[in-house]
Design an enzyme around this catalytic site. Structure first.
Site, PDB file in Angstrom:
ATOM      1  N   HIS A 119       0.857  -1.181   0.000  1.00  9.71           N
ATOM      2  CA  HIS A 119       0.000   0.000   0.000  1.00  9.71           C
ATOM      3  C   HIS A 119       0.895   1.233   0.000  1.00  9.71           C
ATOM      4  O   HIS A 119       2.110   1.131   0.193  1.00  9.71           O
ATOM      5  CB  HIS A 119      -0.896   0.013   1.242  1.00  9.71           C
ATOM      6  N   SER A 171       1.802   4.484   1.976  1.00  8.92           N
ATOM      7  CA  SER A 171       1.638   5.178   3.263  1.00  8.92           C
ATOM      8  C   SER A 171       3.003   5.703   3.679  1.00  8.92           C
ATOM      9  O   SER A 171       3.597   6.491   2.962  1.00  8.92           O
ATOM     10  CB  SER A 171       1.036   4.237   4.309  1.00  8.92           C
ATOM     11  N   HIS A 176       5.722 -20.622  28.732  1.00 13.17           N
ATOM     12  CA  HIS A 176       5.429 -19.322  28.116  1.00 13.17           C
ATOM     13  C   HIS A 176       6.739 -18.651  27.730  1.00 13.17           C
ATOM     14  O   HIS A 176       7.809 -19.024  28.225  1.00 13.17           O
ATOM     15  CB  HIS A 176       4.629 -18.435  29.069  1.00 13.17           C
ATOM     16  N   SER A 212       9.425 -15.357  26.791  1.00 14.91           N
ATOM     17  CA  SER A 212       9.900 -14.025  27.156  1.00 14.91           C
ATOM     18  C   SER A 212      11.388 -13.972  26.823  1.00 14.91           C
ATOM     19  O   SER A 212      11.856 -14.682  25.939  1.00 14.91           O
ATOM     20  CB  SER A 212       9.642 -13.760  28.651  1.00 14.91           C
TER      21      SER A 212
END
Length: 892
Positions: A433, A435, A575, A577
């Site tokens: 696009h 921009s 998880h 990090s």
């Protein structure tokens, strides 16, 4: 035998061979066989029969057109006393009388064992690359490789640290290795008649070079670092493609000849033009440049459109085209990309940290490009090439184009290229696009999709870092990204002041899901440097988990099961990090890690504040990374003067700071970046953090000089800073960074004023531009004229005035610089007053002439004029928004 007497004198004659060989060509320690048609056969005979005597030879000449030259080469490494060796071709001629090249294309690898060799001549041969063994000749002082076919020099060419003369004339060299700057002893360098398109900045490190010949190449420019060659006496740059040369060349103290003949110079700095040792014949000086607007080739290739600096739009048709902006950005619109003609508007913007959000460890490498209309869609992919400043390290980093869609930033798949004759670094990608776009350097990202069957992900920066996803780890496929930041032991010791502390590379893991994994994921990290599984003291090992939003590092060693091999540590998590492995005796490891992590993101910089020698009211402020301070000051010292740089301070990439003039000095202009006398800056390590400001004094300087200062403060420019607050420079909450002195000298009495006629020259009423786009009034032009100074000739040429007219103005007003400037500027203004783009042309000419300060001032005046015009329109209710609102009210 009298060949090479200068070499013999320089090297000293060795003891003569005691046994005279009657009937052969050996005389003392010299053996000259290049003049005999069977010279190589004689050498082989002597080597077989008189090897002991041959081993004493110090000076040897052979003919490389001899059919036995290859057989002879194998015996040369035995001649350990050899000091001078000539292996030249060109001893025979073809049917047209031209010298024939020798047959040598390489040398034996053990040729590098000739440790006494100080003179080597390989001219008129067929080398396409310099044999690697040559860089092993540690004593070499003279190396001649003229008339070969060399396309490059080895990267380790700088190992020849004793080299005083190197000639590669008449080859096909296209570039030079950066290591050429390591030839500290080099006095003469001849690279004429090659195919060089650019020169490395490191060529400016040849501090002992007295003669430099770069003639007959394809150079369009030369680096400013040539001004560092303080020993240079002769610089030959004739017969190139030069369009500009640094003004600093004129300040070289020993320069006696600067040959710039037969180039493409249309304008040159006055410092060079008026130097008696400069030769300029054969240049189109003063001739206007006609930009190439379109270039349709007969082979059906796409048209190419080159835009000049004053243009801010272009048109794309269904036929497609290639667009090249003046700033170097390039576009490729394939045929059929546009269904109808569309006009594209563009502008370059300074990055604002309020909306240009950099991630940790990102480095900004370009300004922001805005393309309008936003969101326009093409039927085929449009490609863009954006030039950028190359980062120093590339192994653990990658360059990407980042785009903003109005709501968030995303990175595009990017390819890095070297394009053009100057081999500029370009980032290439397909854009989805229109921009905003910019170029950044980020930590290398390794990505993978994790299915329910599991997979393996490892780092390309450090392949020993692995993440194993077992089967059943997730129900739905998710994307995982891995990044690694290496941390050297030297960096860690410098920051912590603890040589015993060690740390692994920093590992960052992220995913596109907020749900934890269903099964533990196994991570493998290398043990810190110097630590092995055999010598490991577990009480000193700490696994840290980073929460960058909270800026904390927590020790989770006791919350996971750590397994160790000889080289690696393994653990499991659910998880993602940041993870960091530390080996230290310190107790508060999390606090130390936080400090180290922060320092890894900081840059050590110096502030400089310099005043132009010819106009002390013009002040240059710049924030410079500490390793660039000396080169920057070297480029500025001929035009600016001022105090030593500030002490070292530390700033983050993208951090804001501001400069405040104090103690009787004010800013002499309305500026968009100025609030209450304070100038706003944003630090980007690879962009120029420089601004030029005009200042005035609060008191009358006719009777006294003014000694003021400029101070730098961390943070955004506040709306209103009391004077007492700016003086607070101690304590943990202090925003003060540095202070540098500024002195405005006592004014000298001057006769007359710009507003009065000078030497019969009067100023007609004159306005440039229009009310909607912004006026430059006669008063504005007079103010600009007062800033121009000795650069007026260069500016006039860049404005398009004929060289002869510039010379005539200079002669007619040779006793009055002010009149020269006024005549030049107002002559141009009268000729272009009807041109709607004349103000843009004036700004572009100032930038091309190196006067960004005046260009910024003009743009500020124009912007203020636009604002006043829009405000007046709104007051009388004639703007579009007001008209729309009135119509709506009337309909109700």
């Amino acid at each position: 035998m009298a060949e090479l007497p200068e070499v013999g004198e320089a090297l000293g004659e060795g003891s003569f061979v005691t046994v005279a060989l009657e009937g052969c060509r050996l005389a003392g320690n010299r053996l000259n066989l290049d003049v005999y048609p069977d010279g190589c056969r004689q050498f082989l005979d002597l080597f077989e029969k008189r090897r002991e005597e041959m081993a004493q030879v110090e000076f040897l000449r052979l003919n490389c057109n001899d059919a036995l030259i290859d057989s002879t080469l194998g015996s040369l490494p035995v001649l350990k006393c050899l000091k001078s060796l000539v292996l030249k071709g060109g001893h025979t001629q073809d049917e047209f009388g031209a010298c024939q090249q020798g047959s040598l294309t390489t040398l034996p690898q053990d040729f590098g064992s000739l440790l006494c060799l100080v003179h080597l001549d390989l001219s008129f041969n067929s080398f396409s690359r310099l044999p690697s063994c040559i860089t092993d000749l540690a004593s070499l002082r003279v190396l001649l490789v003229c008339h070969n076919s060399l396309v490059e020099l080895p990267e380790d060419f700088g190992q020849l640290s004793k080299l005083t003369f190197f000639s590669a004339m008449k080859n096909q060299l296209q570039n030079l290795p950066r290591s050429i700057g390591e030839l500290a002893a080099l006095q003469r360098l001849d690279l004429s008649e090659n195919a060089l398109q650019s020169l490395p900045d490191e060529i400016g490190c040849l501090y002992n070079c007295m003669e430099l010949d770069l003639s007959g190449n394809q150079l369009m420019g030369v680096p400013n670092s040539l001004a560092n060659l303080q020993s240079l006496q002769q610089l030959r740059l004739h017969s190139n493609l030069l369009v500009t040369v640094p003004a600093s060349l004129a300040s070289l103290p020993n320069l006696s000849r600067l040959d710039l003949q037969n180039n493409r110079l249309r304008a040159i700095p006055p410092e060079i033009q008026h130097s008696p040792f400069v030769h300029l014949r054969g240049n189109p000086l003063g001739e206007p440049e006609t930009p190439l607007q379109s270039d349709e080739s007969s082979s059906g290739e796409l048209g190419r459109v080159f835009l000049v600096p004053s243009e801010d739009s272009f048109t794309v048709t269904p036929d497609g085209c290639k667009i090249i902006l003046a700033c170097g950005i390039q576009f490729y619109f394939p045929p059929g990309a546009a269904t109808s003609s569309v006009t594209i508007h563009f502008q370059m913007l300074s990055p604002d940290p309020q909306w240009v959000k950099l991630r940790h460890h990102d480095i900004l490498l370009s300004e922001v490009l805005e393309l309008q209309p936003h969101g326009v869609v093409f039927q085929q992919e449009v490609q863009i090439w954006m030039p950028y400043t190359s980062p120093q390290t590339l192994h653990e980093r990658e360059v990407v184009v980042r785009t903003f869609n109005g709501q968030s930033w995303s990175d595009l798949q990017t390819k890095v290229e070297r394009r053009g004759k100057l081999k500029k670094h370009m980032a290439c990608c397909s854009i989805p696009h229109f921009s905003w776009f910019l170029v950044v350097s980020r930590l290398v990202e390794n990505k993978c999709s994790v299915p329910s069957e599991g997979t393996l992900l490892f780092s390309t920066v450090d392949p020993s870092i692995k993440v194993t996803f077992p089967p059943g780890v997730t129900e739905e496929t998710r994307s995982v990204t891995l990044q690694v930041l290496p941390v050297s032991a030297e960096e860690l010791a410098e920051i912590t002041d603890d040589p015993e502390s060690r740390a692994s590379p920093l590992l960052c893991l992220s995913q596109n899901s907020t749900v934890d994994f269903l099964r533990p994921v196994k991570i493998q990290l290398p043990l810190p440097p110097g630590v092995t599984g055999l010598t490991l003291d577990r009480s000193r090992l700490h696994l840290l988990h980073g929460n960058l939003q909270a800026q904390t590092w927590d020790d989770i060693t006791n919350q996971v099961v750590l397994e160790f091999t000889h080289l690696y540590a393994r653990f499991e998590v659910t998880h993602f990090s940041w993870y960091w492995l530390w080996y230290t005796t310190k107790t508060y490891v999390g606090g130390i890690a936080r400090k180290v992590y922060e320092r890894l993101r900081l840059y050590q910089v110096n502030f400089i504040a310099l005043q132009r020698k010819k106009d002390p009211e013009q002040v240059l402020l710049q924030c410079v990374p500490k390793h660039k301070v000396d080169p920057v000051l070297g480029k500025l010292h001929d035009r600016y003067q001022g105090p030593e740089p500030s002490d070292i301070v530390e700033l983050f990439e993208g951090e804001q700071f501001f400069a405040a003039f104090e103690r009787g000095i004010n800013i002499d202009a309305d500026r968009p970046d100025c609030v209450d006398g304070r100038i706003s800056f944003i630090f980007y390590s690879h962009l120029k953090n420089m601004k030029e400001i005009y200042v005035t004094a609060e008191v009358d300087r006719k009777g006294q000089a003014v000694r003021g200062q400029v101070s730098f403060y961390r943070g955004e420019v506040p709306d209103n800073v009391p004077e007492d607050a700016t003086k607070k420079r101690k304590g943990p909450d202090s925003h003060w960074l540095a202070t540098l002195p500024i002195k405005l000298p006592k004014l000298k009495s001057r006769s007359g004023d710009h507003s009065e006629p000078k030497n019969g020259f009067s100023f007609p009423p004159l306005n440039l531009g229009n009310a909607e786009t912004g006026y430059l009034t006669q008063a504005n032009l007079l103010g600009i004229a007062g800033r121009i100074g000795a650069d007026w000739q260069t500016i006039g040429l860049n404005l398009g005035l004929p060289y002869q007219q510039i010379e005539r103005i200079g002669y007619n007003h040779r006793e009055d610089l002010d009149s020269q400037i006024l005549n030049m500027l107002f002559s141009w203004a009268q000729q272009n007053s009807e041109d709607q783009n004349c103000v843009k042309k004036l700004i572009a000419a100032m930038k091309e002439s190196g006067r960004q300060d005046i260009a910024d001032e003009i743009e500020t005046v124009i912007e203020l004029g636009r604002q006043k015009y829009r405000a007046s329109i709104r007051r009388v209710g004639l703007d579009q928004e007001s008209s729309t609102e009135d119509s709506a009210i009337a309909m109700v």
